[in-house]
Design an enzyme around this catalytic site. Structure first.
Site, PDB file in Angstrom:
ATOM      1  N   ASN A   8       0.871  -1.170   0.000  1.00 31.85           N
ATOM      2  CA  ASN A   8       0.000   0.000   0.000  1.00 31.85           C
ATOM      3  C   ASN A   8       0.914   1.227   0.000  1.00 31.85           C
ATOM      4  O   ASN A   8       1.451   1.613   1.037  1.00 31.85           O
ATOM      5  CB  ASN A   8      -0.898  -0.034   1.245  1.00 31.85           C
ATOM      6  CG  ASN A   8      -1.875   1.129   1.289  1.00 31.85           C
ATOM      7  OD1 ASN A   8      -1.799   2.055   0.470  1.00 31.85           O
ATOM      8  ND2 ASN A   8      -2.777   1.097   2.250  1.00 31.85           N
ATOM      9  N   ARG A  63      -2.600  -2.048  -3.511  1.00 34.19           N
ATOM     10  CA  ARG A  63      -3.809  -1.258  -3.296  1.00 34.19           C
ATOM     11  C   ARG A  63      -3.789  -0.073  -4.261  1.00 34.19           C
ATOM     12  O   ARG A  63      -2.808   0.674  -4.308  1.00 34.19           O
ATOM     13  CB  ARG A  63      -3.845  -0.740  -1.868  1.00 34.19           C
ATOM     14  CG  ARG A  63      -5.045   0.144  -1.652  1.00 34.19           C
ATOM     15  CD  ARG A  63      -5.009   0.827  -0.316  1.00 34.19           C
ATOM     16  NE  ARG A  63      -6.228   1.594  -0.139  1.00 34.19           N
ATOM     17  CZ  ARG A  63      -6.285   2.746   0.506  1.00 34.19           C
ATOM     18  NH1 ARG A  63      -5.199   3.258   1.042  1.00 34.19           N
ATOM     19  NH2 ARG A  63      -7.416   3.384   0.627  1.00 34.19           N
ATOM     20  N   HIS A 152     -13.247   2.770  -0.014  1.00 33.77           N
ATOM     21  CA  HIS A 152     -13.229   1.775   1.080  1.00 33.77           C
ATOM     22  C   HIS A 152     -13.851   0.447   0.632  1.00 33.77           C
ATOM     23  O   HIS A 152     -14.306  -0.344   1.462  1.00 33.77           O
ATOM     24  CB  HIS A 152     -14.015   2.257   2.317  1.00 33.77           C
ATOM     25  CG  HIS A 152     -13.384   3.387   3.072  1.00 33.77           C
ATOM     26  ND1 HIS A 152     -14.133   4.389   3.667  1.00 33.77           N
ATOM     27  CD2 HIS A 152     -12.093   3.683   3.337  1.00 33.77           C
ATOM     28  CE1 HIS A 152     -13.325   5.241   4.272  1.00 33.77           C
ATOM     29  NE2 HIS A 152     -12.078   4.832   4.080  1.00 33.77           N
ATOM     30  N   ARG A 213     -12.684  15.784   7.190  1.00 37.17           N
ATOM     31  CA  ARG A 213     -13.539  16.131   6.051  1.00 37.17           C
ATOM     32  C   ARG A 213     -14.967  16.398   6.502  1.00 37.17           C
ATOM     33  O   ARG A 213     -15.465  15.741   7.416  1.00 37.17           O
ATOM     34  CB  ARG A 213     -13.564  15.003   5.015  1.00 37.17           C
ATOM     35  CG  ARG A 213     -12.223  14.678   4.426  1.00 37.17           C
ATOM     36  CD  ARG A 213     -12.357  13.631   3.312  1.00 37.17           C
ATOM     37  NE  ARG A 213     -11.078  13.022   3.042  1.00 37.17           N
ATOM     38  CZ  ARG A 213     -10.835  11.714   3.099  1.00 37.17           C
ATOM     39  NH1 ARG A 213     -11.812  10.865   3.378  1.00 37.17           N
ATOM     40  NH2 ARG A 213      -9.635  11.259   2.868  1.00 37.17           N
ATOM     41  N   GLU A 356      -7.948  -4.817   5.394  1.00 39.35           N
ATOM     42  CA  GLU A 356      -7.882  -4.546   3.963  1.00 39.35           C
ATOM     43  C   GLU A 356      -6.725  -5.285   3.299  1.00 39.35           C
ATOM     44  O   GLU A 356      -6.838  -5.737   2.169  1.00 39.35           O
ATOM     45  CB  GLU A 356      -7.787  -3.028   3.733  1.00 39.35           C
ATOM     46  CG  GLU A 356      -9.117  -2.346   4.046  1.00 39.35           C
ATOM     47  CD  GLU A 356      -9.025  -0.842   4.229  1.00 39.35           C
ATOM     48  OE1 GLU A 356      -8.565  -0.403   5.308  1.00 39.35           O
ATOM     49  OE2 GLU A 356      -9.405  -0.109   3.313  1.00 39.35           O
TER      50      GLU A 356
END
Ligand code: ADP
Length: 378
Positions: A8, A63, A152, A213, A356
């Site tokens: 990743n 990823r 996601h 955010r 993940e």
């Protein structure tokens, strides 16, 4: 059992994990790439590769954040795939370039090993047209690639599948609302193992209140800040992506701090906590309506897995929907995959730690097997 290396690559970090089957044979995080740590991604990756046992390495799983409308499944990396991921950089300017660098360096350093790209957006390619589109002029949307892509996906897919397993059900017959609450946060309505709709949209900015955010806002706020406030587009981008959410409301993006301050009576932290949890509740209600039947609501990621007060507040008052948390089962003393709703509740409320990297390894192995299957049949 062969090994899979999962990479990743972020703009200044490389996270890696080596899998032997589903067991972890090694993992690590190289940080400050290009700013005090390794000189560049090539140096970072070279040092990782020299430190791990690569015998029997079957593939590297990468990823990749944005697969646009091109990639609906993990894909073996070719020159064409690299070009397509590069074409998507305008849609993910912070993420795709670093992901691409990782792919290119790994290809150079391991030329004989299959590289597989696993996209955060791919799981959501099953969304129906009404969930994908924004209600703007279709010709404008088509011209500029404006649609809901969702993110996601690897996490929502993994967690919804684990939820079905936890309940002893077939994933194809299970409807789950998955709540990935990390620094970034998104909800997903998963119908029979497929994404029906998710709260992040064209970018990861839409939807839930997040660490930094804003999530959903009236787009007019942007016009107003531009026309009346005099901010330029980059300043507004920075405001909404980096100085909003929990940070904007209470000056801190760590939910532990927000909860501690709220418990001590801090008004800003209380507002931030309430907005965060009520926004989740609104999405749960909306997604319950869109799914028609909900079998489970599942919390995951840093906040979702650890913050019992968030789980309790986000689902408070939903007993009319069959959704409730049993406080004795969610007293903070338990960990791992678990059910936290009362026995016999119509909707199971679950906590499932996301993984993940494991999901990327599983999908990478799946691509290898699918790639080999036809030749074995010949
Ligand atoms: P990322 O999106 O960066 O992968 P994580 O899924 O690791 O993030 O989630 C990080 C967030 O999880 C942190 O911002 C922190 O607020 C939150 N978190 C971690 N542990 C706890 C805890 N025990 N209680 C509340 N929040 C927690």
């Amino acid at each position: 059992m062969s090994r899979i290396l999962v990479l990743n690559c972020g703009s200044s970090s490389v996270k890696w994990r080596l899998f032997h089957g589903s067991d972890t044979a090694g993992k690590g995080l190289v940080e400050r790439v290009g700013s005090g740590g390794p000189a560049d991604h090539e140096a970072a990756l070279a040092s990782i590769l020299s430190s791990v046992d690569l015998s029997g390495l079957a593939a590297v799983g990468h990823r990749v954040v944005h697969g646009g409308d091109r990639f609906s499944a993990p894909t073996i990396v070719t020159d064409e795939v690299i070009a397509a991921v590069r074409d998507l950089v305008p849609l993910a300017p912070l993420h795709n370039p670093a992901n691409l660098t990782g792919i290119e360096v790994a290809r150079r350093l391991l030329p004989d090993v299959t590289q597989v790209a696993v996209f955060d957006t791919a799981f959501h390619r099953t969304m129906p047209a009404w969930a994908r589109a924004y209600a703007i002029d279709t010709s404008v949307a088509d011209r500029w690639g404006i649609q809901r892509y969702g993110f996601h996906g690897t996490s929502h897919e993994y967690v919804s599948r684990r939820t079905a397993a936890l309940l002893g059900r077939e994933v194809t017959d299970t409807n789950v609302i998955t709540l990935h609450l990390g620094n970034g946060a998104s909800a997903c309505a998963v119908k029979g193992g497929r994404s029906l709709i998710t709260s992040m949209g064209m970018s990861p900015l839409e939807g839930l209140v997040m660490g930094t955010r804003s999530g959903d806002i009236d787009p007019t706020i942007i016009f107003h800040l531009r026309r009346v406030g005099g901010l330029d587009v980059d300043q507004i981008d920075e405001l909404l992506n980096r100085r909003s959410g929990l940070v904007g409301l209470a000056g801190d993006n760590d939910m532990r701090e927000i909860i501690a301050r709220r418990d001590a009576g801090d008004a800003a932290a209380t507002l931030a906590f309430d907005m965060y949890c009520q926004r989740i509740k609104g999405y749960v209600g909306a997604y319950a309506a869109l799914l028609g039947r909900v079998d489970a609501v599942t919390f995951t990621a840093g906040v979702g897995e650890n913050a019992a007060p968030v789980r309790a507040a986000a689902l408070a008052g939903l007993t009319a929907f069959g959704i409730a948390v049993d406080p004795d089962r969610d007293d903070g003393a338990r960990s791992g995959e678990r059910i936290i709703s009362p026995d016999g509740a119509p909707v199971a409320v679950c906590v499932v730690p996301t993984d993940e990297e494991l999901e990327i390894a599983i999908q990478t192995r799946g691509v290898l097997e699918a790639d080999r299957a036809p030749s074995e049949q010949r």
